[in-house]
Design an enzyme around this catalytic site. Structure first.
Site, PDB file in Angstrom:
ATOM      1  N   ASP A   1      -1.510   1.160  -3.811  1.00 41.71           N
ATOM      2  CA  ASP A   1      -2.340   0.115  -4.412  1.00 41.71           C
ATOM      3  C   ASP A   1      -3.737   0.629  -4.759  1.00 41.71           C
ATOM      4  O   ASP A   1      -4.613  -0.154  -5.144  1.00 41.71           O
ATOM      5  CB  ASP A   1      -2.434  -1.112  -3.490  1.00 41.71           C
ATOM      6  CG  ASP A   1      -3.159  -0.813  -2.192  1.00 41.71           C
ATOM      7  OD1 ASP A   1      -3.024   0.316  -1.669  1.00 41.71           O
ATOM      8  OD2 ASP A   1      -3.870  -1.698  -1.681  1.00 41.71           O
TER       9      ASP A   1
ATOM     10  N   ASP B   1      -3.117   6.123  -3.063  1.00 41.90           N
ATOM     11  CA  ASP B   1      -1.954   5.504  -2.428  1.00 41.90           C
ATOM     12  C   ASP B   1      -1.411   4.426  -3.377  1.00 41.90           C
ATOM     13  O   ASP B   1      -1.908   4.264  -4.494  1.00 41.90           O
ATOM     14  CB  ASP B   1      -2.334   4.950  -1.043  1.00 41.90           C
ATOM     15  CG  ASP B   1      -3.330   3.813  -1.122  1.00 41.90           C
ATOM     16  OD1 ASP B   1      -4.135   3.800  -2.073  1.00 41.90           O
ATOM     17  OD2 ASP B   1      -3.308   2.931  -0.251  1.00 41.90           O
TER      18      ASP B   1
ATOM     19  N   ASP C   1      -6.400   1.614  -3.291  1.00 37.58           N
ATOM     20  CA  ASP C   1      -7.677   1.335  -2.622  1.00 37.58           C
ATOM     21  C   ASP C   1      -8.188   2.608  -1.940  1.00 37.58           C
ATOM     22  O   ASP C   1      -9.308   2.653  -1.464  1.00 37.58           O
ATOM     23  CB  ASP C   1      -7.586   0.159  -1.639  1.00 37.58           C
ATOM     24  CG  ASP C   1      -6.526   0.336  -0.568  1.00 37.58           C
ATOM     25  OD1 ASP C   1      -5.697   1.260  -0.683  1.00 37.58           O
ATOM     26  OD2 ASP C   1      -6.534  -0.457   0.397  1.00 37.58           O
TER      27      ASP C   1
ATOM     28  N   SER D   1       0.822  -1.218   0.000  1.00 40.63           N
ATOM     29  CA  SER D   1       0.000   0.000   0.000  1.00 40.63           C
ATOM     30  C   SER D   1       0.855   1.267   0.000  1.00 40.63           C
ATOM     31  O   SER D   1       1.574   1.528  -0.945  1.00 40.63           O
ATOM     32  CB  SER D   1      -0.948  -0.049   1.195  1.00 40.63           C
ATOM     33  OG  SER D   1      -1.809   1.053   1.179  1.00 40.63           O
TER      34      SER D   1
HETATM   35 MG    MG Z   1      -3.760   1.049   0.219  1.00 39.03          MG
END
Ligand code: MG
Length: 450
Positions: A239, A237, A241, A95
């Site tokens: 990744d 961020d 999400d 992340s």
């Molecule tokens: Mg993340």
């Protein structure tokens, strides 16, 4: 042995997070999550290495692997959730952590993050070991293309794309050279939005800038929004999400405020409903949700906890104050691209983001932290809560005390020898005073305990 933290297994690649560990975890995931596992990565240097080791573990116990490539975490979750034959998944990502880190996040068959029970079963099996299958039962590895396009289709289908297209918007997108480099710019194109990208190269240096989307890390995006006259800045961020926003006049929007704005927008559209947030969330969400005819449920901190409460209690929208937004109509997990698309619909329908933010209530949140050894954390909570036993105490996660003019939250850090103390009020002086009072009370108790 506890290996899974709040966001899967994390560590420095080739240090704690070694190929050997990934291989062993792969075997256990294949045993616990079943025989068809989808795997994806973010663009970190170590991601392909960890994926290869994990994949070897999966096939060695007979699981088939669908490798969907480098995509955002919610794109993997969307892929799994829409295919009943897939029994689970693994995302290789750390992340927002610095580039030396990587992580293994496990996904259940329904696309949500694995439950603590499933993670515990994987940990137990890792400890006890598991057998490989004979050579003729080894699983297959198939590379699959198109999970990113499917994900974009799903997001587009859940917003009013005609109204977004008609608004003729321009956005600046900061992908932090992360997993959203293809998907979010393509989503903008599909919605008829002109996108100017920043840090949009997945082969570039990850992460372009420290990939936690805080105000300090997004100076370049703020400047670009102003310089280009864009309607919005979007940042993800590593990744993707999560997503955070910059207003048309170049102001960073804190995650609490974007959560509140979208909660109000969604509740008005649906004529009410339930919003789920954590006890660490600003009261601005409850303020806005109530005036939009909705109600708010509070949970412990952690996006899987929010997502599970939304599903069991019928929440329509939820999230965290760090830019994690969950849309029940779409999928029960944080979704950065979905958050961006809904914000575009909100701007197309209600006007410039800067004006919308100015019309919202204002709160002051003071965030302090004190040092506290892990072994004293529980006793500290106990002492403070008994000292305030006549007050409106809530022990959902740490100790939250509500007052007529604000609240405080005392919460042990899950990862560091620290205790966090948040204080919020509409009156900045009250927020500051209460923060100082609780910091000195907690420090006094710690001194007596140690
Ligand atoms: Mg993340």
């Amino acid at each position: 042995m506890k290996m899974f933290g709040t966001n899967g297994i994390r560590g420095i690649a080739n240090d704690y997070l070694s190929c050997e560990l990934a291989l062993g975890i792969g075997r256990c995931v294949g045993r616990v999550l079943g025989r068809r596992i989808a795997v994806a990565t973010d663009p970190r240097v170590s991601s392909d290495m960890i994926k290869s080791a994990l994949t070897a573990g999966l096939v060695s116990v007979g699981a088939d692997v669908l490798d969907i490539g480098m995509v955002p975490t919610p794109a993997l979750q969307n892929y799994i959730r829409s295919r009943p034959e897939i029994t689970g998944g693994v995302m290789i990502t750390a992340s927002h952590n610095p580039p030396e880190f990587n992580g293994i996040k496990c996904i259940s068959a329904d696309g949500t993050e694995c439950s603590p029970e499933e993670e515990h079963a994987i940990e137990e099996m890792y400890e006890s070991g598991t057998e490989c299958v004979p050579w003729n039962e080894i699983g297959r590895v198939v590379k699959v293309a198109g999970a990113d396009d499917e994900y974009i289709d799903a997001v587009v289908s859940r917003v009013d794309s005609d109204s977004i297209r008609r608004a003729g918007l321009t956005v600046c997108v900061d992908c932090a050279n992360g997993a959203s480099c293809h998907t979010t710019p393509e989503l903008m194109r599909r919605l008829g939005v002109r996108a100017i990208t920043l840090n949009g190269n997945p082969q570039g240096e990850f992460p372009g800038h420290p990939s936690e989307p805080t105000e300090d890390n997004l100076e370049a995006l703020k400047k670009m929004v102003v310089d280009t006259g864009a309607d919005l800045g979007i940042a993800h961020d590593g990744d993707a999400d999560r997503c955070v926003f910059v207003t048309n006049d170049g102001r960073y929007v804190s995650g609490d405020v974007s959560l509140a704005l979208l909660a109000g927008y969604i509740l008005r559209k649906r004529h009410g409903g339930r919003v789920v947030v954590t006890v660490a969330t600003s009261s601005i969400v409850e303020d806005v949700a109530r005036s939009a005819g909705g109600e708010v449920e509070y949970t412990a901190v952690g996006s899987p906890i929010v997502a599970r409460a939304m599903r069991s209690d019928g929440g329509v929208f939820g999230g965290e104050e760090n830019g994690g937004l969950i849309f029940a109509d779409h999928q029960y997990c944080r979704d950065g691209a979905m958050g961006a698309a809904m914000m575009l619909e909100c701007i197309a329908g209600q006007g410039p983001l800067g004006e919308q933010i100015d019309a919202m209530p204002r709160y002051r949140t003071v965030k302090a932290a004190i040092r506290c050894p892990d072994e004293l954390k529980e006793r500290l909570i106990g002492s403070v809560s008994s000292a305030h036993s006549g007050e409106r105490c809530n022990l959902t996660d740490g100790l939250r005390i509500d007052y007529d003019d604000g609240w405080v939250l005392l919460r042990p850090s899950g990862t560091e020898p620290k205790f966090r103390i948040y204080s919020e009020s509409k009156d900045p002086a009250v927020a500051e005073r209460r923060s100082a009072e609780f910091v000195s009370e907690a420090e006094g108790i710690l001194e007596r305990l140690s």
